[in-house]
Design a protein around this motif. Structure first.
Motif, mmCIF file in Angstrom:
data_model
loop_
_atom_site.group_PDB
_atom_site.id
_atom_site.type_symbol
_atom_site.label_atom_id
_atom_site.label_comp_id
_atom_site.label_asym_id
_atom_site.label_seq_id
_atom_site.Cartn_x
_atom_site.Cartn_y
_atom_site.Cartn_z
ATOM 1 N N GLU A 1 0.834 -1.211 0.000
ATOM 2 C CA GLU A 1 0.000 0.000 0.000
ATOM 3 C C GLU A 1 0.860 1.248 0.000
ATOM 4 O O GLU A 1 0.556 2.238 -0.706
ATOM 5 C CB GLU A 1 -0.915 -0.009 1.226
ATOM 6 N N GLY A 2 1.944 1.240 0.780
ATOM 7 C CA GLY A 2 2.840 2.393 0.791
ATOM 8 C C GLY A 2 3.457 2.636 -0.568
ATOM 9 O O GLY A 2 3.604 3.784 -1.004
ATOM 10 N N CYS A 3 3.807 1.561 -1.268
ATOM 11 C CA CYS A 3 4.406 1.677 -2.604
ATOM 12 C C CYS A 3 3.406 2.267 -3.599
ATOM 13 O O CYS A 3 3.702 3.230 -4.311
ATOM 14 C CB CYS A 3 4.883 0.299 -3.057
ATOM 15 N N GLN A 4 2.196 1.711 -3.617
ATOM 16 C CA GLN A 4 1.225 2.144 -4.621
ATOM 17 C C GLN A 4 0.672 3.538 -4.338
ATOM 18 O O GLN A 4 0.196 4.216 -5.265
ATOM 19 C CB GLN A 4 0.088 1.121 -4.692
ATOM 20 N N SER A 5 0.720 3.984 -3.079
ATOM 21 C CA SER A 5 0.178 5.305 -2.760
ATOM 22 C C SER A 5 0.982 6.430 -3.386
ATOM 23 O O SER A 5 0.480 7.550 -3.543
ATOM 24 C CB SER A 5 0.142 5.488 -1.234
#
Length: 616
Positions: free
Chosen positions: A143-147
């Motif tokens: 999630e941190g990557c895609q945000s």
């Protein structure tokens, strides 16, 4: 015991991931005047927590000691955690969530966002994420990557958190068009495997593909290229978990709390930054040399343990003398009682301790009270570990040891896991050898004894007679006698009451004959209703006649069989050895002739009006 005891449930109780969290928790507990008990939930000898799955861990090990429990990811299922909560013991999870439990996480999203932002600054737009998505903390990193990405790149599930998962992903990257130019991995070990897999395929890191990991393991700095990663302070996470579970200790219905420990991006070579070289200082060099020595000692310990526990030896491995070869300061082994139920609070019996101390051998206790308080007294600031001793065929019990946490080895390679596996194998082997010996003894016994009465058979009788003959030949004046017995009226019992009653009668006869034996004598069954008594070493002339009369008197007493009384007669033939050589077979033939003559005399007496054997 002063202070509180907190438990940490972990797939393994050491290694460069689990071990660093446990070590941080132990330091925090000790500094507060408390202590930590590390409980391994995987079977000993397991080498990969992800591939092993969540273990079927059910027993309430050490519950009577615990003021709170920390549960690392993959250690136990939600049902077990709920049982702990229902018992009034607060539970804090690390790196994952379980219903009703407070939790501590590394701040997975922020560190990864920083790393992806850095890749964007390098000009990367096609950025993939690779990790084992079965774990909550890995999903948060995704999630941190895609945000940060306007257009999220491919998501690749590695299947585990180890090098093997990264190597698998390396082959998948070739299938994407447009190509992936950077990969953020869920763990450093995934990243290390990915770099190795890419290199094997002729692709360069970071020129062709930039790679970023997560954890900042010690090895990340020394790779080529050195691994850019997100630093997760595992020790601080362990300390935060201890602080939280200590706050919850003693509280009922405390609100669920979630705390996050900051993470941060560490720039090195694999992201595309200019190589910065290795930091070389005297302190770092000494530290690294110490790590090499420690790993070498670990290899030596495992080698010596294998020889001690699996090699040929005379000492029982349950005595724990082999622990002196390890880094353990003390230990205690307890095995399940035979009627212990695996899913309940089974009873343990202590069978080994190291070093010899308060003499706990033979003490019994429920598993909820294990390990004994005396072991904690030996710990000081060291950790107490508990490992199940379980193999593929048997759950033996539990091993507790006091020692230092191994933080440098890969998970599963630490001493406690290996010791538990080798001990389980040694106990399995011991049980197998004992079973084979028992089976051999049973077979030998069956070959030498009559299966109905348990008396020696012809084979064993022949050996005893041969030995008696040798003694008579060697020792002047040594004499022996052979008495051959045949029951009169046995067929009538069989015909009137059945073969089962006949068998009972034969067993009773065998018992009465055995009761007349001296230690040097032998009574054997030849078959049917024929018995032989060997009187080895006659004390005086005529002794054989006294024995014959005693046998006749005893065997003709009534027998209680099948609710009635049965009487039989007996014909006895006697043969005596002579001075000098004595042929046992010749004596047996002589006794047979004497017995036949006695039987004819009994028939003659019966036809002249004597009372025959009867059943009534």
């Amino acid at each position: 015991m002063e202070g509180r005891t907190f438990g940490v449930l972990s797939p393994f109780v050491g290694g460069d991931y689990y071990g660093t969290i446990i070590a941080g928790a132990n330091r925090a507990a000790v500094s507060a005047g408390d202590r930590l008990l590390a409980l391994q939930t995987l079977d000993p000898g397991s080498y990969n927590a992800d591939r092993s799955g969540v273990p079927d861990y059910r027993r309430p090990v050490a519950w009577e000691h615990l003021a709170g429990v920390i549960v690392l990811a993959g250690a136990v299922d939600e049902a077990y955690a709920q049982t702990v909560l229902n018992a009034g013991i607060p539970v804090v999870t690390v790196g994952h969530e379980l219903a009703g439990c407070s939790a501590v996480f590394g701040d997975n999203r922020s560190g990864v966002r920083e790393a992806v932002t850095h890749l964007l600054e390098h000009g990367h737009r096609r950025i993939a994420f690779a990790g084992h998505l079965a774990h909550q903390d890995i999903r948060e990193r995704l999630e941190g990557c895609q945000s940060v990405l306007a257009e999220p790149g491919p998501v690749l599930d590695t299947g585990d958190n180890h090098d093997s998962g990264g190597e698998v992903v390396a082959g998948l990257l070739d299938t994407y068009d447009p190509p992936v130019t950077a990969v953020v991995c869920g763990t450093d070990r995934n990243a290390m495997g990915l770099i190795r897999g890419l290199t094997a395929r002729g692709r360069k890191v970071p020129e062709d593909v930039a790679v970023i990991g997560f954890d900042d393991l010690a090895a990340a700095m020394y790779m080529r290229p050195s691994l850019s990663t997100v630093r997760q302070p595992s020790g601080e996470i362990g300390a935060a978990a201890i602080a939280l579970v200590a706050e919850l200790s003693g509280q009922r219905d405390a609100p669920r709390t979630v705390r996050r420990v900051p993470t941060g991006f560490v720039r090195r070579d694999s992201c595309g930054c200019p190589p910065s070289g290795l930091p070389v200082t005297e302190d770092l060099t000494r530290y690294l040399f110490g790590q090499v020595v420690s790993l070498q000692e670990t290899l030596n310990v495992q080698h010596e343990l294998g020889i001690d526990l699996l090699g040929a030896h005379d000492r029982d491995p349950r005595e724990l003398g082999w622990l002196k070869r390890t880094t353990a300061y003390a230990g205690c082994l307890a095995l399940w009682s035979e009627d212990a139920v695996p899913v309940l609070d089974g009873e343990l019996r202590i069978v080994g301790e190291y070093p010899a101390g308060p003499d706990l051998i033979g003490a019994t206790m429920p598993v909820s009270r294990f390990p004994p308080a005396e072991l904690f007294a030996l710990a000081g600031g060291r950790n107490v570990f508990v490992v199940p001793i379980r193999s593929g065929t048997r759950d033996w019990g539990v091993l507790a040891a006091v020692g230092l946490i191994q933080e440098s080895t890969p998970p599963g390679s630490e001493m406690m896991n290996q010791s538990g596996a080798l001990l389980a194998a040694a106990l399995d082997r011991g049980a197998m050898v004992a079973a084979l010996r028992e089976q051999e003894e049973r077979l030998r016994d069956a070959a030498l004894h009559d299966p109905l009465t348990g008396l020696p058979n012809r084979v064993l009788l022949a050996d005893r007679m041969r030995q008696a003959g040798l003694r008579a030949a060697r020792t002047p004046g040594h004499r022996f006698a052979v008495l051959l017995l045949d029951l009169n009226g046995f067929k009538a019992v069989n015909d009137s009451l059945g073969h089962a009653a006949g068998d009972v009668l034969l067993i009773e006869v065998a018992g009465r004959l055995t009761g007349l034996l001296r230690e040097s004598d032998t009574v054997a069954r030849l078959g049917g209703d024929e018995f032989v008594m060997l009187l080895d070493g006659l004390p005086a002339d005529g002794a054989e006649g006294l024995v014959r009369d005693s046998i006749a008197l005893r065997l003709t007493e009534p027998y209680a069989i099948d609710g009635g009384r049965v009487t039989v007669g007996v014909s006895i033939g006697v043969a005596l050895s002579r001075d000098g050589a004595a042929d046992p077979e010749a004596l047996l033939r002589e006794a047979d002739g004497a017995m036949y003559r006695a039987k004819l005399a009994a028939k003659a007496a019966s036809s002249s009006g004597s009372t025959p054997p009867s059943t009534r």
